[in-house]
Design a protein around this motif. Structure first.
Motif, short mmCIF file in Angstrom:
data_model
loop_
_atom_site.label_atom_id
_atom_site.label_comp_id
_atom_site.label_asym_id
_atom_site.label_seq_id
_atom_site.Cartn_x
_atom_site.Cartn_y
_atom_site.Cartn_z
N LEU B 13 42.68 25.15 3.01
CA LEU B 13 42.43 26.59 3.01
C LEU B 13 40.95 26.88 3.24
O LEU B 13 40.08 26.12 2.80
CB LEU B 13 42.86 27.19 1.68
CG LEU B 13 44.32 26.98 1.27
CD1 LEU B 13 44.57 27.56 -0.12
CD2 LEU B 13 45.25 27.63 2.28
N CYS B 18 40.87 31.07 -0.21
CA CYS B 18 40.82 30.66 -1.62
C CYS B 18 40.52 31.86 -2.51
O CYS B 18 41.20 32.07 -3.54
CB CYS B 18 39.76 29.57 -1.81
SG CYS B 18 40.19 27.97 -1.09
N LEU B 21 43.46 34.21 -2.77
CA LEU B 21 44.51 33.70 -3.67
C LEU B 21 44.09 33.80 -5.13
O LEU B 21 44.90 34.14 -5.99
CB LEU B 21 44.85 32.24 -3.30
CG LEU B 21 45.62 32.09 -1.98
CD1 LEU B 21 45.64 30.65 -1.52
CD2 LEU B 21 47.06 32.61 -2.13
N ASP B 75 46.68 27.67 -9.46
CA ASP B 75 47.70 27.28 -8.50
C ASP B 75 48.95 28.11 -8.68
O ASP B 75 49.09 28.84 -9.66
CB ASP B 75 48.03 25.78 -8.62
CG ASP B 75 48.58 25.40 -9.99
OD1 ASP B 75 49.53 26.05 -10.46
OD2 ASP B 75 48.04 24.46 -10.61
N SER B 83 56.74 23.55 -2.82
CA SER B 83 55.67 24.07 -2.00
C SER B 83 54.76 24.92 -2.88
O SER B 83 55.10 25.24 -4.01
CB SER B 83 56.25 24.92 -0.87
OG SER B 83 56.95 26.02 -1.41
N TRP B 85 50.37 26.36 -3.50
CA TRP B 85 48.96 26.21 -3.17
C TRP B 85 48.18 25.93 -4.45
O TRP B 85 48.64 26.22 -5.55
CB TRP B 85 48.44 27.49 -2.49
CG TRP B 85 48.63 28.74 -3.29
CD1 TRP B 85 49.68 29.60 -3.22
CD2 TRP B 85 47.76 29.25 -4.32
NE1 TRP B 85 49.52 30.61 -4.13
CE2 TRP B 85 48.34 30.43 -4.82
CE3 TRP B 85 46.54 28.83 -4.87
CZ2 TRP B 85 47.77 31.20 -5.84
CZ3 TRP B 85 45.96 29.59 -5.89
CH2 TRP B 85 46.59 30.76 -6.35
N ARG B 135 44.18 24.02 -1.00
CA ARG B 135 45.14 23.47 -0.06
C ARG B 135 46.50 24.11 -0.32
O ARG B 135 46.79 24.58 -1.41
CB ARG B 135 45.24 21.94 -0.19
CG ARG B 135 45.59 21.49 -1.58
CD ARG B 135 45.65 19.99 -1.70
NE ARG B 135 46.51 19.62 -2.82
CZ ARG B 135 47.11 18.45 -2.97
NH1 ARG B 135 46.95 17.52 -2.07
NH2 ARG B 135 47.88 18.21 -4.00
N ARG B 136 47.28 24.09 0.72
CA ARG B 136 48.61 24.66 0.63
C ARG B 136 49.61 23.63 1.12
O ARG B 136 49.36 22.94 2.11
CB ARG B 136 48.68 25.91 1.52
CG ARG B 136 50.00 26.66 1.46
CD ARG B 136 50.08 27.71 2.57
NE ARG B 136 49.09 28.76 2.45
CZ ARG B 136 49.22 29.82 1.66
NH1 ARG B 136 50.28 29.96 0.90
NH2 ARG B 136 48.28 30.74 1.62
#
Lengths: 152, 152
Positions: B13, B18, B21, B75, B83, B85, B135-136
């Motif tokens: 990401l 970031c 999110l 997260d 799945s 992130w 990261r995703r």
């Protein structure tokens, strides 16, 4: 004691309760010292009796965890009811290598733990707890958003 | 490359993603070095521009965080689709005290952050990011549970 404190409680969990809760989840967060920070990585895990089993790709996380003091945190928190629990394990992490006893390797791999982040995750790591603690926030009245003084 | 790797992707990401999110969540985990371990504590937080604002009770967490290198992890991971992130912030934490400029105190408290674990949480802490990464895991095919060799 404020109204909020009377109606919401923070309960200390016993070690048995902590292990029971650990067994209900698959995702935890591993804390390792690396690169001058106490870094945190989400990992999926399994329990082998009281031992936490993880699988990792080679890299910062694995290098920092092997033969080191680490922490492992699992929680389940409901943002709506503002309640939940968290468990914190302190322990020593160790990579399971072919040099270990076959019986230990079999027990570790017997957890059936699979990894789901893409990439190579061939390294099995055991985290042997040295201490475990946990707490639960029992649902209480939501704090009144405009009476900040009550929480100071 | 295995089938699993082809169908599931790990995406790095950008810093902007970031922060976007981080703004969607209220609960993160703070990593601090204390008592010989990289300990992890769940906390609720708010964002003041790029700064992470938390409120804490006096204790191990506050003492260890003040003027120290800390990590902050947030997260959102779905165990069913495997799945989600995660975002990791590395930074310096600092308690906001009456000695700070009034404008900084006002900005910090202006986040409206309330705490919901019972007890005293009167200490405001700012975490100034020095690095942010994320990261995703894009949903991929579930790993077949009985073909462990595919993940070694």
């Amino acid at each position: 004691m404020t109204d909020h404190e009377r109606e919401s409680e923070l309960q200390v969990l016993t070690a048995d309760e902590c292990y029971r809760l650990l067994a209900t989840q698959q995702i935890g967060r591993l804390g390792v010292n690396a690169e001058h920070y106490p870094l945190i990585f989400p990992v999926n895990y399994a329990l082998e009796r009281d031992v936490i089993v993880m699988r990792m790709a080679p890299g910062t996380k694995l290098t920092a965890a092997d033969h080191a003091n680490v922490a492992f945190e699992v929680d389940e928190i409901d943002q709506h009811t503002r309640s939940g629990w968290s468990v914190l394990v302190r322990g020593l992490a160790e990579e399971v290598t072919p040099a270990h006893r076959a019986e230990l390797i079999a027990r570790t791999q017997g957890t059936g733990l699979t990894t789901w982040a893409p990439g190579e995750h061939g390294h099995w790591v055991r985290l042997i707890p040295q201490a475990i603690s946990g707490r639960r926030i029992v649902p209480g009245r939501l704090p009144p958003p405009f009476e900040a003084a009550a929480y100071l």
